[in-house]
Design an enzyme around this catalytic site. Structure first.
Site, short mmCIF file in Angstrom:
data_model
loop_
_atom_site.label_atom_id
_atom_site.label_comp_id
_atom_site.label_asym_id
_atom_site.label_seq_id
_atom_site.Cartn_x
_atom_site.Cartn_y
_atom_site.Cartn_z
N THR A 120 0.86 -1.19 0.00
CA THR A 120 0.00 0.00 0.00
C THR A 120 0.90 1.23 0.00
O THR A 120 1.65 1.46 0.95
CB THR A 120 -0.91 -0.02 1.24
OG1 THR A 120 -1.63 -1.24 1.24
CG2 THR A 120 -1.86 1.16 1.25
N LEU A 147 -6.51 -8.33 0.84
CA LEU A 147 -6.76 -9.50 1.68
C LEU A 147 -6.98 -9.12 3.15
O LEU A 147 -6.51 -8.08 3.61
CB LEU A 147 -5.64 -10.53 1.57
CG LEU A 147 -4.23 -10.18 2.04
CD1 LEU A 147 -4.09 -10.20 3.55
CD2 LEU A 147 -3.24 -11.14 1.43
N ARG A 148 -7.71 -9.99 3.85
CA ARG A 148 -7.92 -9.79 5.28
C ARG A 148 -7.15 -10.85 6.03
O ARG A 148 -7.29 -12.04 5.74
CB ARG A 148 -9.42 -9.92 5.62
CG ARG A 148 -10.27 -8.83 5.05
CD ARG A 148 -11.72 -9.21 5.03
NE ARG A 148 -11.99 -10.26 4.05
CZ ARG A 148 -13.20 -10.81 3.84
NH1 ARG A 148 -14.23 -10.40 4.55
NH2 ARG A 148 -13.37 -11.76 2.95
N ALA A 252 -20.10 -2.50 16.77
CA ALA A 252 -19.50 -1.55 17.72
C ALA A 252 -18.52 -2.29 18.61
O ALA A 252 -18.65 -3.48 18.86
CB ALA A 252 -20.61 -0.92 18.56
N GLY A 253 -17.51 -1.58 19.08
CA GLY A 253 -16.51 -2.22 19.93
C GLY A 253 -15.49 -1.21 20.41
O GLY A 253 -15.78 -0.02 20.54
N CYS A 260 -3.07 -2.37 9.07
CA CYS A 260 -3.47 -1.54 7.91
C CYS A 260 -4.30 -0.31 8.26
O CYS A 260 -3.87 0.81 7.98
CB CYS A 260 -4.21 -2.40 6.91
SG CYS A 260 -3.13 -3.59 6.09
N1 LIG Z 1 -1.18 -7.36 6.25
C1 LIG Z 1 -2.29 -7.09 5.58
O1 LIG Z 1 -3.38 -7.53 5.95
C2 LIG Z 1 -2.25 -6.24 4.34
C3 LIG Z 1 -3.37 -6.18 3.50
C4 LIG Z 1 -3.33 -5.38 2.37
C5 LIG Z 1 -2.19 -4.64 2.09
N2 LIG Z 1 -1.12 -4.69 2.93
C6 LIG Z 1 0.07 -3.90 2.58
O2 LIG Z 1 1.04 -4.79 2.05
C7 LIG Z 1 2.36 -4.39 2.44
C8 LIG Z 1 3.04 -5.51 3.20
O3 LIG Z 1 2.32 -5.75 4.39
P1 LIG Z 1 2.63 -7.01 5.31
O4 LIG Z 1 1.60 -7.02 6.37
O5 LIG Z 1 2.80 -8.20 4.45
O6 LIG Z 1 4.04 -6.57 5.92
P2 LIG Z 1 5.04 -7.45 6.79
O7 LIG Z 1 5.69 -6.50 7.70
O8 LIG Z 1 4.34 -8.64 7.33
O9 LIG Z 1 6.08 -7.99 5.71
C9 LIG Z 1 6.98 -7.19 5.03
C10 LIG Z 1 8.20 -8.04 4.65
O10 LIG Z 1 9.06 -7.29 3.82
C11 LIG Z 1 10.40 -7.64 4.15
N3 LIG Z 1 11.30 -6.60 3.65
C12 LIG Z 1 11.50 -5.34 4.12
N4 LIG Z 1 12.39 -4.70 3.35
C13 LIG Z 1 12.75 -5.56 2.37
C14 LIG Z 1 13.64 -5.47 1.27
N5 LIG Z 1 14.31 -4.35 1.00
N6 LIG Z 1 13.79 -6.55 0.49
C15 LIG Z 1 13.11 -7.69 0.73
N7 LIG Z 1 12.25 -7.83 1.76
C16 LIG Z 1 12.09 -6.78 2.57
C17 LIG Z 1 10.37 -7.76 5.65
O11 LIG Z 1 11.46 -8.48 6.16
C18 LIG Z 1 9.03 -8.47 5.85
O12 LIG Z 1 9.18 -9.88 5.84
C19 LIG Z 1 2.16 -3.10 3.25
O13 LIG Z 1 2.27 -2.01 2.40
C20 LIG Z 1 0.74 -3.23 3.76
O14 LIG Z 1 0.17 -1.98 4.03
C21 LIG Z 1 -1.11 -5.48 4.03
#
Ligand SMILES: NC(=O)c1ccc[n+]([C@@H]2O[C@H](COP(=O)([O-])OP(=O)(O)OC[C@H]3O[C@@H](n4cnc5c(N)ncnc54)[C@H](O)[C@@H]3O)[C@@H](O)[C@H]2O)c1
Length: 442
Positions: A120, A147-148, A252-253, A260
């Site tokens: 994101t 995804l959730r 509500a909660g 996110c």
């Molecule tokens: N978690 C969710 O439910 C969700 C849903 C939709 C979108 N997103 C978005 O997706 C993105 C990732 O979220 P996440 O929850 O998977 O994050 P996370 O923190 O679980 O995972 C990020 C990963 O990136 C790795 N990383 C960092 N720098 C790196 C680099 N230079 N090279 C290779 N790997 C590297 C980290 O070691 C980590 O394993 C974010 O932008 C988040 O906002 C997350």
């Protein structure tokens, strides 16, 4: 087509495993050596239902993990899934994105590649990435993830829509590549939104802000219901029966948390402000959410008076059911506030990895109790409620309804429940002699 996925957290790991299930050859790249080692042994570093099984199914066949960016040389498509956390001012911190882009750049050659931004990112980021790679034979695609956590694999295979943003809609090459990768979804009639970079990036923020706003809206109504005597669960149900409103995200909660909503709402606010526009509604969404946990704590305080020395069972550590993710969890926020008030907190979560993460977060010792903090993470719900002055529910686990509340009543010191997720059957609990405090249903 060979694919690399950069960043193997919640999003990247699901993406890697999901694309492997489609039959692609996938390599996951992460800078975290510990994570990569675990993954190559078939162990998922995070908890998601069904993930470890699917990981094991493809590992060593068409799926592997590495810390080496050299591997992207052999791949045609690179998914960027690194974290975009909040910086100290509330903006999205793009350090990991740009560091990954620089690492990718070092291994690019003449071969045509598509770089797909799944993380994101604020509006304008895909354009900036393309600018950094202007001398290379690459196209950049914005493909926000919806995804959730908790049902992430299910969401991967059953998306509501696929959003794809392109720099030039007259350039068919990246569009064809993305359609091929996601042909499984095309064949199943999943709607594809094909648009420009900016729209795609904004769609993601708008979706999260809208859902967060629904939550803050119902929480605000709940505060009034609490005083005037309505039941917010009934009110929500009636609202949700209106097709124009829908019943999702209307419980509500004690507010929204997770990796996110809090950071994305803040980052969206900053995107408005940096352009001199005041985001009135979205700011209010955030304010209501920030206040909600204190509003709930005040409810607890009003009942006991001084909280110093009181013992509470806090049921729920993860920000939502069936995940181990504690980021911005309201349960953790409440635990911190209770500890500050001088309370003894005994906590429990149904997900073992969530308990382990809490032990790590508070640096608890092996006996799972850190006496300095008066905090205990217990492996058994009934142990957690033993001799407490009150039970507090912080995560929306439906299993809580089925627990033996008569037994719980015999174990606690005082039969009081603060239901921060309105999950319990209030009448049933009251019949067992508990005093019940929910959110907007007193
Ligand atoms: N978690 C969710 O439910 C969700 C849903 C939709 C979108 N997103 C978005 O997706 C993105 C990732 O979220 P996440 O929850 O998977 O994050 P996370 O923190 O679980 O995972 C990020 C990963 O990136 C790795 N990383 C960092 N720098 C790196 C680099 N230079 N090279 C290779 N790997 C590297 C980290 O070691 C980590 O394993 C974010 O932008 C988040 O906002 C997350």
């Amino acid at each position: 087509m060979k694919i690399s996925v950069v960043g193997t957290g919640y999003v990247g790991l699901i993406q890697s495993v999901g694309l492997a299930e489609f039959g692609y050859e996938v390599v996951g790249i992460d800078i975290d050596e510990r994570k990569v080692k675990l993954l190559n042994r078939g162990i998922s570093p995070l908890y998601e239902e069904g993930l470890e099984e699917m990981l094991k199914k493809h590992l060593g066949k068409n799926l592997r993990f590495t810390t080496s960016y050299e591997e992207i040389k052999d791949t045609d498509v690179i998914f960027l899934c690194v974290g975009t956390p909040q910086d100290k001012d509330g903006n999205a911190d793009l350090r990991f994105i740009y560091s990954a882009v620089e690492s990718i750049k070092r291994h690019l050659d003449d071969r045509y590649r598509v770089i797909v931004v799944k993380s994101t990112v604020p509006v304008g980021t895909s354009r900036k990435i393309k600018e950094r790679l202007k001398d290379y034979n690459v196209d950049v695609v914005s493909n926000p993830e919806f995804l959730r956590e908790g049902i992430a694999l299910r969401d991967f295979f059953n998306p509501d829509r696929i959003v794809l943003g392109f720099g030039d809609l007259n350039n068919p090459k990246p569009i064809e590549v993305m359609k091929e990768i996601y042909s499984y979804f095309l064949d199943r009639g999943v709607p594809f939104v094909i648009t420009d970079w900016e729209s795609a990036e904004l769609i993601k923020y708008a979706a999260n802000a809208f859902l967060a706003t629904k939550i803050s809206f119902i929480n605000e109504i709940a505060r009034l219901a609490d005083v005037v005597g309505g039941d917010i669960n009934t009110i929500s149900r009636a609202l949700g029966l209106d097709e124009r409103i829908g019943n999702k995200f209307l419980n509500a909660g004690i507010g929204y948390g997770g990796s996110c909503f809090p950071k994305d709402v803040k980052a969206l606010i900053r995107q408005f402000e940096s352009r001199g526009i005041e985001p009135k509604l979205i700011k209010a969404t955030e304010e209501v959410n920030e206040e909600q946990i204190c509003w709930f704590l005040n409810k607890i305080k009003r009942y006991y008076g001084d909280l110093n020395g009181k013992t509470f069972a806090v049921l729920g550590l993860a920000f939502k059911p069936n995940t181990d993710d504690l980021r911005e969890s309201r349960g953790i926020k409440l635990i911190d506030l209770l500890l500050k008030e001088g309370c003894i907190v005994k906590c429990y979560d149904y997900v073992e990895k969530a308990r382990e993460n809490a032990i790590e977060r508070y640096r608890l010792n092996n006996s799972k109790a850190y006496y300095g903090y008066n905090l205990y993470v217990l492996d058994d719900l009934y142990e957690a409620v033993k001799d407490v002055d009150g039970v507090i529910i912080t995560t929306e686990y439906p299993q809580l309804r089925e627990e033996d509340w008569e037994k719980i009543g015999n174990l606690v010191r005082e039969k009081v429940v603060f239901d921060g997720r309105n999950i319990l059957d209030r009448e049933k609990i009251k019949r067992l002699g508990f005093k019940y405090f929910g959110v907007g249903r007193n």
